[in-house]
Design an enzyme around this catalytic site. Sequence first.
Site, PDB file in Angstrom:
ATOM      1  N   SER A 146       0.846  -1.198   0.000  1.00  0.00           N
ATOM      2  CA  SER A 146       0.000   0.000   0.000  1.00  0.00           C
ATOM      3  C   SER A 146       0.874   1.238   0.000  1.00  0.00           C
ATOM      4  CB  SER A 146      -0.885   0.002   1.252  1.00  0.00           C
ATOM      5  OG  SER A 146      -1.538   1.246   1.376  1.00  0.00           O
ATOM      6  N   TYR A 159      -1.566   0.402  10.566  1.00  0.00           N
ATOM      7  CA  TYR A 159      -1.699  -0.228   9.239  1.00  0.00           C
ATOM      8  C   TYR A 159      -0.489   0.145   8.364  1.00  0.00           C
ATOM      9  CZ  TYR A 159      -3.665  -1.083   4.531  1.00  0.00           C
ATOM     10  OH  TYR A 159      -3.879  -1.504   3.235  1.00  0.00           O
TER      11      TYR A 159
HETATM   12  N1  LIG Z   1      -8.860  -1.068  -0.424  1.00  0.00           N
HETATM   13  C1  LIG Z   1      -7.825  -0.238  -0.346  1.00  0.00           C
HETATM   14  O1  LIG Z   1      -7.971   1.010  -0.297  1.00  0.00           O
HETATM   15  C2  LIG Z   1      -6.419  -0.789  -0.364  1.00  0.00           C
HETATM   16  C3  LIG Z   1      -5.362   0.112  -0.627  1.00  0.00           C
HETATM   17  C4  LIG Z   1      -4.054  -0.365  -0.616  1.00  0.00           C
HETATM   18  C5  LIG Z   1      -3.804  -1.689  -0.353  1.00  0.00           C
HETATM   19  N2  LIG Z   1      -4.858  -2.540  -0.092  1.00  0.00           N
HETATM   20  C6  LIG Z   1      -4.542  -3.917   0.235  1.00  0.00           C
HETATM   21  O2  LIG Z   1      -5.061  -4.764  -0.765  1.00  0.00           O
HETATM   22  C7  LIG Z   1      -5.381  -6.040  -0.192  1.00  0.00           C
HETATM   23  C8  LIG Z   1      -6.783  -6.442  -0.602  1.00  0.00           C
HETATM   24  O3  LIG Z   1      -7.691  -5.482  -0.083  1.00  0.00           O
HETATM   25  P1  LIG Z   1      -9.175  -5.258  -0.664  1.00  0.00           P
HETATM   26  O4  LIG Z   1      -9.321  -3.808  -0.885  1.00  0.00           O
HETATM   27  O5  LIG Z   1      -9.438  -6.207  -1.779  1.00  0.00           O
HETATM   28  O6  LIG Z   1     -10.033  -5.572   0.623  1.00  0.00           O
HETATM   29  P2  LIG Z   1     -11.024  -6.768   0.993  1.00  0.00           P
HETATM   30  O7  LIG Z   1     -11.984  -7.000  -0.115  1.00  0.00           O
HETATM   31  O8  LIG Z   1     -11.546  -6.393   2.341  1.00  0.00           O
HETATM   32  O9  LIG Z   1     -10.055  -8.023   1.097  1.00  0.00           O
HETATM   33  C9  LIG Z   1      -9.259  -8.302   2.208  1.00  0.00           C
HETATM   34  C10 LIG Z   1      -9.309  -9.815   2.399  1.00  0.00           C
HETATM   35  O10 LIG Z   1      -8.378 -10.173   3.428  1.00  0.00           O
HETATM   36  C11 LIG Z   1      -8.930 -11.274   4.089  1.00  0.00           C
HETATM   37  N3  LIG Z   1      -8.347 -11.470   5.404  1.00  0.00           N
HETATM   38  C12 LIG Z   1      -8.231 -10.597   6.422  1.00  0.00           C
HETATM   39  N4  LIG Z   1      -7.653 -11.191   7.476  1.00  0.00           N
HETATM   40  C13 LIG Z   1      -7.396 -12.463   7.105  1.00  0.00           C
HETATM   41  C14 LIG Z   1      -6.812 -13.581   7.778  1.00  0.00           C
HETATM   42  N5  LIG Z   1      -6.394 -13.507   9.060  1.00  0.00           N
HETATM   43  N6  LIG Z   1      -6.694 -14.739   7.099  1.00  0.00           N
HETATM   44  C15 LIG Z   1      -7.121 -14.840   5.829  1.00  0.00           C
HETATM   45  N7  LIG Z   1      -7.702 -13.844   5.149  1.00  0.00           N
HETATM   46  C16 LIG Z   1      -7.837 -12.654   5.788  1.00  0.00           C
HETATM   47  C17 LIG Z   1     -10.406 -10.919   4.205  1.00  0.00           C
HETATM   48  O11 LIG Z   1     -11.116 -12.097   4.462  1.00  0.00           O
HETATM   49  P3  LIG Z   1     -12.407 -12.192   5.415  1.00  0.00           P
HETATM   50  O12 LIG Z   1     -13.568 -12.090   4.473  1.00  0.00           O
HETATM   51  O13 LIG Z   1     -12.278 -13.535   6.058  1.00  0.00           O
HETATM   52  O14 LIG Z   1     -12.327 -11.047   6.394  1.00  0.00           O
HETATM   53  C18 LIG Z   1     -10.672 -10.329   2.833  1.00  0.00           C
HETATM   54  O15 LIG Z   1     -11.091 -11.320   1.926  1.00  0.00           O
HETATM   55  C19 LIG Z   1      -5.182  -5.895   1.325  1.00  0.00           C
HETATM   56  O16 LIG Z   1      -3.928  -6.421   1.684  1.00  0.00           O
HETATM   57  C20 LIG Z   1      -5.180  -4.388   1.525  1.00  0.00           C
HETATM   58  O17 LIG Z   1      -4.431  -4.018   2.667  1.00  0.00           O
HETATM   59  C21 LIG Z   1      -6.155  -2.117  -0.114  1.00  0.00           C
END
Ligand SMILES: NC(=O)c1ccc[n+]([C@@H]2O[C@H](COP(=O)([O-])OP(=O)(O)OC[C@H]3O[C@@H](n4cnc5c(N)ncnc54)[C@H](OP(=O)(O)O)[C@@H]3O)[C@@H](O)[C@H]2O)c1
Length: 253
Positions: A146, A159
């Site tokens: 990120s 974070y």
């Molecule tokens: N959205 C943003 O603005 C953004 C920006 C920069 C980077 N990112 C990064 O991109 C990645 C994907 O994010 P996203 O936006 O697609 O969000 P998302 O749809 O909320 O996906 C995050 C996923 O992580 C899983 N997760 C969390 N804790 C876990 C654990 N202990 N074991 C296994 N799975 C776990 C969640 O599963 P559950 O359904 O079980 O909770 C969820 O499926 C993340 O690493 C995030 O930090 C996101």
Amino acid sequence: MIDALGGAQSVLVLGGGSEIALATVRKLIEGRCRTVTLAGRDIEALERSGKELEAAGASSVDVVAFDALDYASHDGFIRDLVAQHSDFDLVILAFGVLGDQDLAETDGAEARRIVGSNFTGAVSVLVPLVGALKEQGHGTVVVLSSVAGERARKSNFVYGSSKAGLDAFCQGLGDSLVGTGVRIVVVRPGFVHTKMTEGLDAAPLSTDADTVADAIIAGLGRGSETIWVPAPLRIVMSVLRHVPRPVFRRLPL
Ligand SMILES: NC(=O)c1ccc[n+]([C@@H]2O[C@H](COP(=O)([O-])OP(=O)(O)OC[C@H]3O[C@@H](n4cnc5c(N)ncnc54)[C@H](OP(=O)(O)O)[C@@H]3O)[C@@H](O)[C@H]2O)c1
């Protein structure tokens, strides 16, 4: 193997419910991708996503239980996966939690959950995963870092620091793997509209999961090691990185 268009035949997603990862897999299925493994905690939700991916053209979608916080299970998890699948061309490490910054400033359990998921959990599974990919002689790991890790800000430093650790680990890991056939690609999105950011005020240059997926596919095709989404964030962050601390802490970030 990954082709010039970022195509891969078999894909593993760690954090299989991630909207960014699922958008990326849907685009890979439009290319050569046929075999998908979704690993995560919510098996029913993963099975629903699996059916959608099969309807979109995947020939098989496996769903497996995976918890990033269950460090002791990770070696066996990777061993079992490798025993059950011929190989993985591409792995997307997508799990992560934003967490509650205010709570984490006073509650060690919340701080540990954020850092333990985003950093320690990732390191814990990357070590055996990369060992398995080296054994098979090829493989690309796309890691969702990120921009928050570029410089920790006071409103989001738990974070941000977890992503800074992940990002640094993956840069060094990627360099250590040159010549092995295994590649690490670090993705640094800004604010992305997904369930992770639902209800939050969007930051400038915000994007959506499809835009991040397009950038990942394009970056894979180019052979990029680092992918910024959107691309101008690289310039923005290189400026912000050099702002003196007394000024930086006063910025409304
Ligand atoms: N959205 C943003 O603005 C953004 C920006 C920069 C980077 N990112 C990064 O991109 C990645 C994907 O994010 P996203 O936006 O697609 O969000 P998302 O749809 O909320 O996906 C995050 C996923 O992580 C899983 N997760 C969390 N804790 C876990 C654990 N202990 N074991 C296994 N799975 C776990 C969640 O599963 P559950 O359904 O079980 O909770 C969820 O499926 C993340 O690493 C995030 O930090 C996101």
